[in-house]
Design a protein around this motif. Structure first.
Motif, PDB file in Angstrom:
ATOM      1  N   ASP A  10      -0.020  -4.578 -14.731  1.00 22.20           N
ATOM      2  CA  ASP A  10      -0.895  -5.721 -14.989  1.00 22.20           C
ATOM      3  C   ASP A  10      -0.970  -6.528 -13.693  1.00 22.20           C
ATOM      4  O   ASP A  10       0.030  -7.107 -13.264  1.00 22.20           O
ATOM      5  CB  ASP A  10      -0.291  -6.554 -16.133  1.00 22.20           C
ATOM      6  N   TYR A  11      -2.149  -6.535 -13.064  1.00 11.73           N
ATOM      7  CA  TYR A  11      -2.295  -7.225 -11.777  1.00 11.73           C
ATOM      8  C   TYR A  11      -2.688  -8.694 -11.919  1.00 11.73           C
ATOM      9  O   TYR A  11      -3.005  -9.358 -10.935  1.00 11.73           O
ATOM     10  CB  TYR A  11      -3.254  -6.446 -10.871  1.00 11.73           C
ATOM     11  N   GLY A  12      -2.669  -9.206 -13.150  1.00 10.76           N
ATOM     12  CA  GLY A  12      -2.757 -10.641 -13.380  1.00 10.76           C
ATOM     13  C   GLY A  12      -4.133 -11.249 -13.152  1.00 10.76           C
ATOM     14  O   GLY A  12      -5.072 -10.586 -12.704  1.00 10.76           O
ATOM     15  N   ARG A 101       0.975  -9.956  -7.827  1.00  9.09           N
ATOM     16  CA  ARG A 101       1.499  -8.937  -8.739  1.00  9.09           C
ATOM     17  C   ARG A 101       1.466  -7.540  -8.118  1.00  9.09           C
ATOM     18  O   ARG A 101       1.667  -6.544  -8.802  1.00  9.09           O
ATOM     19  CB  ARG A 101       0.712  -8.974 -10.052  1.00  9.09           C
ATOM     20  N   TRP A 124       5.379 -16.860  -5.191  1.00  8.24           N
ATOM     21  CA  TRP A 124       5.289 -16.685  -6.654  1.00  8.24           C
ATOM     22  C   TRP A 124       4.730 -17.929  -7.342  1.00  8.24           C
ATOM     23  O   TRP A 124       5.293 -18.413  -8.322  1.00  8.24           O
ATOM     24  CB  TRP A 124       6.668 -16.300  -7.232  1.00  8.24           C
ATOM     25  N   THR A 126       2.506 -19.781  -9.880  1.00  2.00           N
ATOM     26  CA  THR A 126       1.806 -19.420 -11.120  1.00  2.00           C
ATOM     27  C   THR A 126       0.462 -20.147 -11.232  1.00  2.00           C
ATOM     28  O   THR A 126      -0.307 -19.877 -12.137  1.00  2.00           O
ATOM     29  CB  THR A 126       2.675 -19.735 -12.352  1.00  2.00           C
ATOM     30  N   GLY A 131       1.198 -15.514 -14.503  1.00  2.00           N
ATOM     31  CA  GLY A 131       2.413 -14.718 -14.730  1.00  2.00           C
ATOM     32  C   GLY A 131       3.096 -14.264 -13.459  1.00  2.00           C
ATOM     33  O   GLY A 131       3.797 -13.247 -13.465  1.00  2.00           O
ATOM     34  N   ASN A 132       2.904 -15.039 -12.385  1.00  2.83           N
ATOM     35  CA  ASN A 132       3.444 -14.629 -11.082  1.00  2.83           C
ATOM     36  C   ASN A 132       4.974 -14.744 -11.061  1.00  2.83           C
ATOM     37  O   ASN A 132       5.523 -15.803 -11.358  1.00  2.83           O
ATOM     38  CB  ASN A 132       2.856 -15.540  -9.996  1.00  2.83           C
ATOM     39  N   ALA A 136       7.848  -9.511 -12.344  1.00  5.79           N
ATOM     40  CA  ALA A 136       6.597  -8.925 -12.854  1.00  5.79           C
ATOM     41  C   ALA A 136       6.026  -7.941 -11.828  1.00  5.79           C
ATOM     42  O   ALA A 136       5.502  -6.868 -12.182  1.00  5.79           O
ATOM     43  CB  ALA A 136       5.591 -10.034 -13.143  1.00  5.79           C
ATOM     44  N   THR A 137       6.143  -8.284 -10.541  1.00  6.71           N
ATOM     45  CA  THR A 137       5.640  -7.392  -9.483  1.00  6.71           C
ATOM     46  C   THR A 137       6.512  -6.140  -9.399  1.00  6.71           C
ATOM     47  O   THR A 137       6.002  -5.018  -9.256  1.00  6.71           O
ATOM     48  CB  THR A 137       5.600  -8.150  -8.139  1.00  6.71           C
ATOM     49  N   LYS A 139       8.088  -4.781 -11.794  1.00 11.19           N
ATOM     50  CA  LYS A 139       7.741  -3.951 -12.963  1.00 11.19           C
ATOM     51  C   LYS A 139       6.504  -3.101 -12.630  1.00 11.19           C
ATOM     52  O   LYS A 139       6.473  -1.896 -12.913  1.00 11.19           O
ATOM     53  CB  LYS A 139       7.465  -4.880 -14.163  1.00 11.19           C
ATOM     54  N   ASN A 140       5.483  -3.733 -12.017  1.00 12.01           N
ATOM     55  CA  ASN A 140       4.272  -2.977 -11.634  1.00 12.01           C
ATOM     56  C   ASN A 140       4.613  -1.867 -10.640  1.00 12.01           C
ATOM     57  O   ASN A 140       4.088  -0.757 -10.719  1.00 12.01           O
ATOM     58  CB  ASN A 140       3.239  -3.926 -11.014  1.00 12.01           C
TER      59      ASN A 140
END
Ligand SMILES: C[S@@+](CC[C@H](N)C(=O)[O-])C[C@H]1O[C@@H](n2cnc3c(N)ncnc32)[C@H](O)[C@@H]1O
Length: 248
Positions: A10-12, A101, A124, A126, A131-132, A136-137, A139-140
């Motif tokens: 998810d690139y946000g 992300r 980071w 937001t 969701g920054n 989260a990055t 995870k991607n």
């Protein structure tokens, strides 16, 4: 209750409040156009508030949809066209400034293969990206299968924790305009100049201030070209500064 495992990156949403406000104020204007019909008189001037609200509302909602199109589809195309400005060998050290992300970071990691490395720096925020968070990055990065060649670092663009001439390629999308004062923004550009290897390439994309980036890099002796991002894929329209540092 069991939660479904996340399997797709998810690139946000970039600047989520901007997207929300386009739809919020657009809908409010359309509602006002629906209830206000009588013209108002200011001296000899007759104003149609109905038309003003209607066309402002239509413009804001259309902009909202174009922005959503960039966030969901266009930015993948923009990433690919930005990365196509470099002729990849496969062993490059790449830096993504304001990686968010991981859009460009992961795209670069796929192009360097296991012989190279992609490093992303970010603070980071937001506000700038929904969701920054470093997690989260990360995870991607794992979902895209490039964890063996990516590093994330928490750092501001204006103060990079890297030695001189550390990177072959530096990329950045929609980051530098978030540094509001010019001296700090110029410090970030000076850091890009410093950490790029002689002969290396900087590919910097933004929706404003790109003439300033180009002028700074030209002043540092870089060979600079400005390219328009795809008209249909980017909203607001993005410009890419492609700059080569002189070889030592
Ligand atoms: C609009 S997002 C774009 C993210 C990513 N480049 C992309 O295209 O998806 C801007 C990013 O720049 C980061 N950022 C803002 N100011 C920064 C700074 N001074 N140093 C490093 N990153 C910054 C934000 O935290 C955010 O992740």
């Amino acid at each position: 209750m069991a939660t479904a495992a996340v399997t797709k990156p998810d690139y946000g949403v970039d600047a989520p409040a901007v997207l929300r406000n386009l739809f919020l104020f657009g809908s409010a204007c359309l509602f006002a156009a629906g209830v206000i019909h009588a013209p108002i008189h200011i001296g000899n001037v007759i104003l149609s508030l109905h038309s003003m609200f209607l066309w402002t509302g239509v413009a804001l909602v259309v902009e909202g949809f174009l922005y959503l199109l960039y966030v969901k589809v266009g930015k993948m195309h923009h990433r690919d066209s930005m990365l196509a400005f470099h002729a990849w060998r496969g062993d490059e050290q790449v830096l993504d400034v304001g990686c968010g992300r991981g859009l460009l970071l992961i795209g670069a990691a796929k192009r360097v293969g296991s012989a190279g490395r992609a490093t992303g720096i970010d603070i980071w925020s937001t506000v700038d990206m929904g969701g920054n968070a470093m997690a989260a990055t990360q995870k991607n990065i794992e979902l895209e299968g490039v964890a063996d060649r990516c590093t994330l670092v928490s750092a501001g663009a204006q103060e990079m924790p890297f030695g001189d001439g550390s990177f072959d390629v530096i990329v950045s999308n929609l980051c530098l305009h978030n540094i509001y004062d010019k001296p700090t923004r110029q410090r970030a550009l000076a850091e890009i100049v410093r950490v790029l290897k002689p002969g290396g390439q900087a590919i910097l994309s933004d929706y404003k201030l790109t003439s300033q980036y180009g002028a700074y890099l030209r002043g540092a002796g870089f060979e600079v070209a400005k390219k328009r991002g795809s008209m249909w894929a980017t909203f607001p329209p993005l410009t890419v500064v492609v700059a080569r540092k002189p070889a030592a």
